[in-house]
Design a protein around this motif. Structure first.
Motif, short mmCIF file in Angstrom:
data_model
loop_
_atom_site.label_atom_id
_atom_site.label_comp_id
_atom_site.label_asym_id
_atom_site.label_seq_id
_atom_site.Cartn_x
_atom_site.Cartn_y
_atom_site.Cartn_z
N ASN A 49 0.81 -1.23 0.00
CA ASN A 49 0.00 0.00 0.00
C ASN A 49 0.84 1.27 0.00
O ASN A 49 0.31 2.33 -0.33
CB ASN A 49 -1.07 0.05 1.10
N ILE A 50 2.12 1.19 0.32
CA ILE A 50 2.98 2.37 0.17
C ILE A 50 3.15 2.69 -1.32
O ILE A 50 3.09 3.85 -1.73
CB ILE A 50 4.35 2.14 0.86
N ILE A 51 3.33 1.65 -2.13
CA ILE A 51 3.49 1.87 -3.58
C ILE A 51 2.17 2.37 -4.18
O ILE A 51 2.16 3.32 -4.97
CB ILE A 51 3.95 0.57 -4.28
N GLU A 52 1.06 1.75 -3.77
CA GLU A 52 -0.25 2.23 -4.24
C GLU A 52 -0.46 3.69 -3.86
O GLU A 52 -0.98 4.49 -4.65
CB GLU A 52 -1.38 1.37 -3.65
N ALA A 53 -0.05 4.05 -2.64
CA ALA A 53 -0.21 5.43 -2.16
C ALA A 53 0.62 6.39 -3.01
O ALA A 53 0.13 7.46 -3.41
CB ALA A 53 0.21 5.53 -0.70
N LEU A 54 1.87 6.04 -3.28
CA LEU A 54 2.71 6.92 -4.11
C LEU A 54 2.13 7.04 -5.52
O LEU A 54 2.14 8.12 -6.11
CB LEU A 54 4.16 6.41 -4.14
N GLU A 55 1.61 5.95 -6.06
CA GLU A 55 0.96 6.01 -7.38
C GLU A 55 -0.22 6.98 -7.34
O GLU A 55 -0.42 7.78 -8.26
CB GLU A 55 0.50 4.62 -7.82
N THR A 56 -1.00 6.93 -6.26
CA THR A 56 -2.14 7.83 -6.09
C THR A 56 -1.69 9.28 -5.99
O THR A 56 -2.24 10.17 -6.64
CB THR A 56 -2.93 7.44 -4.80
N ILE A 57 -0.67 9.53 -5.15
CA ILE A 57 -0.17 10.90 -4.94
C ILE A 57 0.38 11.46 -6.26
O ILE A 57 0.12 12.61 -6.61
CB ILE A 57 0.89 10.91 -3.82
N ILE A 58 1.14 10.64 -6.98
CA ILE A 58 1.69 11.08 -8.28
C ILE A 58 0.54 11.45 -9.22
O ILE A 58 0.59 12.48 -9.89
CB ILE A 58 2.59 9.98 -8.88
N ALA A 59 -0.52 10.63 -9.24
CA ALA A 59 -1.68 10.94 -10.10
C ALA A 59 -2.37 12.22 -9.64
O ALA A 59 -2.80 13.03 -10.48
CB ALA A 59 -2.66 9.77 -10.10
#
Length: 312
Positions: free
Chosen positions: A136-146
């Protein structure tokens, strides 16, 4: 990469990477909050890469990091690395996912390069930890980048929609690598306008200008870490950013420096600061000043000293 990261730094890094997940889950849904975990990672980067700082200076940096954590507990309440319930992914898989998210993000300039800045810190420190990462850290960074891809089209003075119109690069067009871009940036810090409202629009003149330095540092790190294709894609956006940041009112007044400070001084780190950009920008300023001979470095440090007064 670094199997010997000191335990106290490892705990800070795991807490900050987890902080991105807390930011993505936070009710405000704001990418701005990613500045707080980013500031912690930037501080750790300074402490681990500038090993010749005085003890007082290093202690001041550590206090600044802990001040960010203490004043933003909602993002640092718990480390996901300490909890077995989270599925983890290998660091190389995690980084290739972030690389893909950043390649998508780098198709055009958006939000002063914040997606690249946050994502690169993620890659840099996931590699430094060298261990599986909660997914979920990677999912979170993907979300923040988007999230950073949504931006005010009127961000830059005198430009109706910066994403919709082509930017004439002029002499900046001949800049073909990140090092050359950094040279241009360092030579153009001698006039910084305060953030201000003009004709009903608010412009972040200071904020956008300082992100030339932090965006360039992220691209420099990507090259160092071997992500050269991503750094090249980001360079095109950085060049546009340099030109757009020159847009300013004709009668604008550059900020005049009152008191000189620089991040190599203990006094820099003992000031009460609230803005998370102080730590992140300090890291870029320290890294870039070392690329200069002592006379040039002194001039650059004096130019950028206005930021420490303009940031709260």
């Amino acid at each position: 990469k670094d199997k010997h990261m000191e335990n106290r730094y490892r705990i800070l890094v795991e807490g900050a990477l987890s902080g991105f997940a807390h930011v993505a889950n936070h009710k405000s849904q704001q990418w701005f909050n990613a500045h707080f975990p980013a500031a912690v990672l930037a501080g750790v980067s300074i402490l681990t890469e500038f090993t010749d700082l005085t003890d007082d200076c290093s202690a001041g940096i550590e206090r600044s990091i802990h001040h960010v954590i203490d004043t933003h507990q909602e993002f640092f309440a718990c480390s996901l690395f300490d909890d077995d319930q989270f599925e983890t992914i290998a660091p190389d898989v995690a980084c290739s996912r972030l690389e893909q998210a950043l390649l998508d993000n780098a198709r055009c300039l958006t939000s002063s390069g914040h997606g690249v800045i946050f994502g690169t810190l993620g890659i840099k420190f996931i590699l430094a930890l060298g261990k599986p990462v909660p997914s979920n850290i990677i999912e979170a960074l993907e979300t923040i980048i988007a999230w950073t891809e949504e931006d005010n089209p009127k961000r830059y003075y005198g430009v109706a929609d910066y994403k919709a119109q082509a930017v004439a690069l002029g002499e900046v067009g001949s800049v073909h690598d990140v090092d050359a871009a950094i040279d241009v940036i360092l030579a153009n810090q001698d006039c910084v306008f305060p953030d201000q409202s003009i004709a009903g629009e608010h412009y972040f003149f200071t904020g956008d200008k300082l992100h030339e330095l932090t965006h360039a540092q992220a691209l420099h790190w990507l090259n160092q870490l071997g992500y050269t294709q991503l750094a090249s894609a980001g360079l095109e956006n950085l060049k546009q950013q340099l030109v757009l940041n020159r847009q300013a009112p004709d009668k604008g007044e550059c900020h005049r420096l009152q008191v000189y400070l620089d991040p190599f001084m203990q006094a820099f780190w003992t000031r009460p600061i609230s803005d998370p950009h102080h730590i992140k920008l300090a890291g870029a300023v320290m890294e870039f000043s070392r690329r200069r001979n002592p006379r040039q470095a002194a001039g650059f440090l004096k130019d950028v000293a206005v930021y420490w007064e303009l940031l709260p």
